[in-house]
Design an enzyme around this catalytic site. Structure first.
Site, PDB file in Angstrom:
ATOM      1  N   ARG A   1      40.979  46.181  37.496  1.00 24.51           N
ATOM      2  CA  ARG A   1      42.232  46.212  36.764  1.00 24.51           C
ATOM      3  C   ARG A   1      43.223  45.126  37.168  1.00 24.51           C
ATOM      4  NH1 ARG A   1      39.877  50.659  36.362  1.00 24.51           N
ATOM      5  NH2 ARG A   1      39.374  50.193  38.501  1.00 24.51           N
ATOM      6  N   THR A   2      43.476  45.003  38.462  1.00 21.56           N
ATOM      7  CA  THR A   2      44.564  44.111  38.883  1.00 21.56           C
ATOM      8  C   THR A   2      44.263  42.681  38.447  1.00 21.56           C
ATOM      9  OG1 THR A   2      44.869  45.570  40.773  1.00 21.56           O
ATOM     10  CG2 THR A   2      45.943  43.423  40.875  1.00 21.56           C
TER      11      THR A   2
ATOM     12  N   LYS B   1      32.218  30.032  54.945  1.00 20.51           N
ATOM     13  CA  LYS B   1      32.056  29.056  56.036  1.00 20.51           C
ATOM     14  C   LYS B   1      33.246  29.142  56.992  1.00 20.51           C
ATOM     15  CE  LYS B   1      31.158  25.965  52.665  1.00 20.51           C
ATOM     16  NZ  LYS B   1      30.923  24.657  52.017  1.00 20.51           N
TER      17      LYS B   1
ATOM     18  N   ARG C   1      44.311  39.374  46.649  1.00 20.11           N
ATOM     19  CA  ARG C   1      44.010  40.648  47.328  1.00 20.11           C
ATOM     20  C   ARG C   1      43.174  40.335  48.556  1.00 20.11           C
ATOM     21  NH1 ARG C   1      41.600  45.799  44.204  1.00 20.11           N
ATOM     22  NH2 ARG C   1      43.776  45.835  43.536  1.00 20.11           N
TER      23      ARG C   1
ATOM     24  N   HIS D   1      50.710  47.482  47.522  1.00 15.22           N
ATOM     25  CA  HIS D   1      50.188  47.037  46.222  1.00 15.22           C
ATOM     26  C   HIS D   1      51.382  47.139  45.262  1.00 15.22           C
ATOM     27  CE1 HIS D   1      47.562  46.251  43.012  1.00 15.22           C
ATOM     28  NE2 HIS D   1      46.695  47.244  43.099  1.00 15.22           N
TER      29      HIS D   1
HETATM   30  N1   CP Z   1      44.372  50.099  40.619  1.00 14.18           N
HETATM   31  C1   CP Z   1      43.747  49.006  41.034  1.00 14.18           C
HETATM   32  O1   CP Z   1      44.240  48.265  41.880  1.00 14.18           O
HETATM   33  O2   CP Z   1      42.534  48.790  40.450  1.00 14.18           O
HETATM   34  P1   CP Z   1      41.539  47.647  40.838  1.00 14.18           P
HETATM   35  O3   CP Z   1      41.096  47.897  42.255  1.00 14.18           O
HETATM   36  O4   CP Z   1      40.401  47.749  39.868  1.00 14.18           O
HETATM   37  O5   CP Z   1      42.278  46.343  40.737  1.00 14.18           O
END
Ligand code: CP
Length: 504
Positions: free
Chosen positions: A62-63, A91, A113, A141
């Protein structure tokens, strides 16, 4: 003038004010309205010639894709990596170098991320373009929290004050519960009720923080006990990837009575939210709930697109761009983590073993740590003397070495084994400098990973020390550092997380 998001880093939900959250909720609602009125592409030139770089060291559906969708519908482009396979991270390339390369690639914004807490603040420090936190370790997040709030705001006709939210699943190892509950704390008369097994329960530090902000936090024995009182039930996936030694079977047993099934939602006017993904093996939400009016998590996922599209528009919807600058700020090479100690008598004493004329005394090591510290430093193989001493009259062992200047990596290796070592720098037979070396105590903080070379930095959050990167509180426990020295050191730290200036 309203809130300003132009070129701003989005690292922690705690950086947002109530007004800013409401502003973004309204902006997200406008994006939803465009979709409802079939004007999805009406802003298709807004970010023409802008490029987003996505850097996903951890899996995401999603993100990553919702930022890409937002970019696409605003006429911009996106490029990056999803998983480190095939990149030079394989590496051993550092976060610093990889982020710098994404700036060199003429991107306008980074969404990243990473599994380490604090890695996103570090990325923001390194990059001269704005950075958005897509999840750092079990820390934060923030755009998930913003889209969760937008969902509640939209489904409650613009109301966030007085909201009652239930939390379930894993409240301890995930980042969404932390970010969302801190975001909710901006609003009045918020109540959080939760039900989970002890191991997966709400962290005490978070409960205390929320209580201090006026949020009512109540633990219930059962899911139905929560459902009875709330407008939304926010379910979360047990984060097995952050629980070393715990098996899926253990978690399925822990989740037992805390899973959501049709029986648990029956008779309640409640909407079930979930940041997704749902783990289909654990099935924290039974598939039959998907087909009930309580299911709101797919609506929530689409609000992710509206929110992120709105955020990108606010951040980048202006003329001009940041040119790549290959020079890094000198500040990124040094920490502010050395507590100066008073030097009493400048002569280096024999202290029962040979004096050194030039070199370093590594003092106040933890009992029993001497062997591990000397093995980690490997001084003799590097061509330096290394005399270790355990003396009955002295509680803590110490090391004397001819190495005159310990590197940041040396200091971290020592502090990882024996926290808060005292370092005496000896020159010409005298002690020239004396300090205690601090390292964030959060085991998952990026500052503790030796080869990432992140210099530890702290800030003074209303009189209490916090790590600049993972923002966890820190208190000096060294028995020789006096209360006055602690207060003077804390007082010398910056009051906020200021941006690192790039050289002119
Ligand atoms: N909710 C969320 O962060 O989903 P993803 O891990 O799929 O990005």
């Amino acid at each position: 003038m309203g809130p300003e998001f132009r070129d701003r880093d989005i690292i922690s939900i705690t950086d947002f004010s109530r007004d800013e959250i409401l502003h973004l909720c309204e902006a997200g609602r406008r994006m939803q309205e465009l979709e409802k009125t079939e004007k999805r592409n009406s802003l298709r030139d807004a970010l023409k010639h802008r490029t987003l770089s996505y850097m996903f060291y951890e899996p995401s559906t999603r993100t990553r894709t919702s930022f890409n969708t937002g970019m696409r519908e605003l006429g911009g482009r996106y490029d990056g990596f999803s998983g480190t396979e095939g990149t030079s991270v394989m590496k051993s390339e550092t976060v610093r170098d990889t982020v710098t390369m994404m700036c060199a690639n003429h991107n306008d914004v980074i969404v990243m991320r990473h599994p380490l807490d604090g890695s996103l603040q570090w990325a923001a420090d390194v990059a001269n373009i704005p950075v958005i936190n897509g999840g750092d370790g079990k820390n934060e997040h923030p755009t998930q929290a913003l889209l969760d709030l937008l969902t509640i705001y939209a489904l409650k006709d613009g109301k966030l004050d007085g909201i009652r939210v239930g939390f379930g699943g894993d409240l301890s190892h995930g980042r969404t519960v932390r970010s969302l509950s801190l975001a909710l704390s901006h609003f009045d008369n918020v109540t959080i009720l939760w039900a989970a097994e002890d191991f997966l329960g709400m962290p005490e530090d978070l409960t205390a923080l929320l209580a201090a902000q006026g949020v009512t936090v109540v633990r219930e024995d059962s899911v139905r006990g929560v459902m009875r009182h709330v407008d939304f039930y926010y379910m979360t996936r047990p984060q097995l990837e952050r629980m070393p030694g715990v098996t899926q079977k253990d978690i399925i047993a822990m989740m037992g009575q805390y899973r959501i099934d049709e029986e648990k939602v029956r008779g309640f006017d409640v909407r079930v939210l979930h940041p997704l993904p749902v783990n289909s093996e654990i099935a924290e939400i039974d598939y039959r709930v998907y087909f009930t009016p309580a299911q709101a998590f797919f609506t929530q996922a689409e609000f992710g697109i509206f929110l992120r599209k709105a955020l990108l528009h606010e951040m980048l919807g202006h003329d001009g761009y940041r040119r790549y600058d290959s020079r890094l700020p000198a500040e990124l090479g040094r920490g502010n983590n050395r507590v100066p100690r008073q030097i009493r008598g400048t002569k280096e004493s024999g202290m029962f073993i040979d004096k050194i004329h030039d070199g370093t005394v590594i003092d106040h090591l933890a009992p029993g740590s001497l062997r591990a510290v000397s093995d980690a430093l490997d001084l003799e193989n590097r061509g330096y003397s290394c005399t270790t001493a355990v003396i009955t009259e002295k509680k803590n062992p110490f090391i004397k070495t001819s190495l005159a200047e310990l590197s940041e990596r040396d200091l971290k290796k020592i502090a990882l084994i024996s926290p808060e070592p005292t370092i005496d720098v000896i020159a010409g037979g005298s002690i020239r400098e004396k300090y205690v070396y601090l390292l964030c105590a959060n085991g998952n903080c990026i500052t503790r990973v030796i080869n990432e070379d992140v210099p530890p930095r702290f800030y003074n959050d209303g009189g209490a020390m916090r790590c600049r990167y993972c923002r966890r509180p820190y208190s000096i426990s060294h028995r020789k550092v006096s209360a006055e020295e602690k207060a003077a050191f804390t007082g010398s730290l910056p009051r906020t997380i200021e941006a690192v200036p790039y050289p002119d």
